[in-house]
Design an enzyme around this catalytic site. Sequence first.
Site, PDB file in Angstrom:
ATOM      1  N   CYS A  95       0.843  -1.198   0.000  1.00 55.32           N
ATOM      2  CA  CYS A  95       0.000   0.000   0.000  1.00 55.32           C
ATOM      3  C   CYS A  95       0.880   1.251   0.000  1.00 55.32           C
ATOM      4  O   CYS A  95       1.774   1.382   0.843  1.00 55.32           O
ATOM      5  CB  CYS A  95      -0.910  -0.016   1.219  1.00 55.32           C
ATOM      6  SG  CYS A  95      -1.798   1.539   1.489  1.00 55.32           S
ATOM      7  N   CYS A 129       0.896   3.065   3.330  1.00 48.85           N
ATOM      8  CA  CYS A 129       1.737   2.422   4.349  1.00 48.85           C
ATOM      9  C   CYS A 129       3.213   2.701   4.070  1.00 48.85           C
ATOM     10  O   CYS A 129       3.998   2.902   5.003  1.00 48.85           O
ATOM     11  CB  CYS A 129       1.487   0.914   4.369  1.00 48.85           C
ATOM     12  SG  CYS A 129      -0.214   0.466   4.799  1.00 48.85           S
TER      13      CYS A 129
END
Length: 229
Positions: A85, A88
């Site tokens: 992600c 992230c």
Amino acid sequence: MSFLQDPSFFTMGMWSIGAGALGAAALALLLANTDVFLSKPQKAALEYLEDIDLKTLEKEPRTLKAKELWEKNGAVIMAVRRPGCFLCREEAADLSSLKSMLDQLGVPLYAVVKEHIRTEVKDFQPYFKGEIFLDEKKKFYGPQRRKMMFMGFIRLGVWYNFFRAWNGGFSGNLEGEGFILGGVFVVGSGKQGILLEHREKEFGDKVNLLSVLEAAKMIKPQTLASEKK
């Protein structure tokens, strides 16, 4: 019943239905952007975290108790929602920007992931300057796991986070499970306890870096005398 033959009657009816649908959609959008329907995080006790089984990501992995990460010098730990992600990866890079200051304090930086698929962790490592462990039972995402499903994509805060990360040059992929929300912990040495617990409330909800540093400065490293007690 002649009014039924009046075209304006049907036009008015269609307008009413349309206005009602728009009103319902607006209300749903409004509620989705409040915290009313967000699952409330349950605070983790130190004893809960201490007993979590983690695995190293070496060719011959070893299993250890999570308390080994912070027992002597405390630790800053990121529970990664999904390594691929881009949000992230952005937070991982932000936390890694503190690495030199954490090193001066003697506080290590770690991350845990909940799955190890293909090259996802390897591709995540350029963004994160600490050792990464596998939490197969997803305990760091508990005690009560929280998920954000498709409601996340109609939250204005999430879209703001998307654009912030894109503008920062971060990219990612769709590999792996990404609905279980992550977080960041600052844990003191020994039995000092959890000094900071940030639970992601929506995709891209980052921890405050100043708060991380302030919590890390509160860590009291274990001395040989205290270890013998």
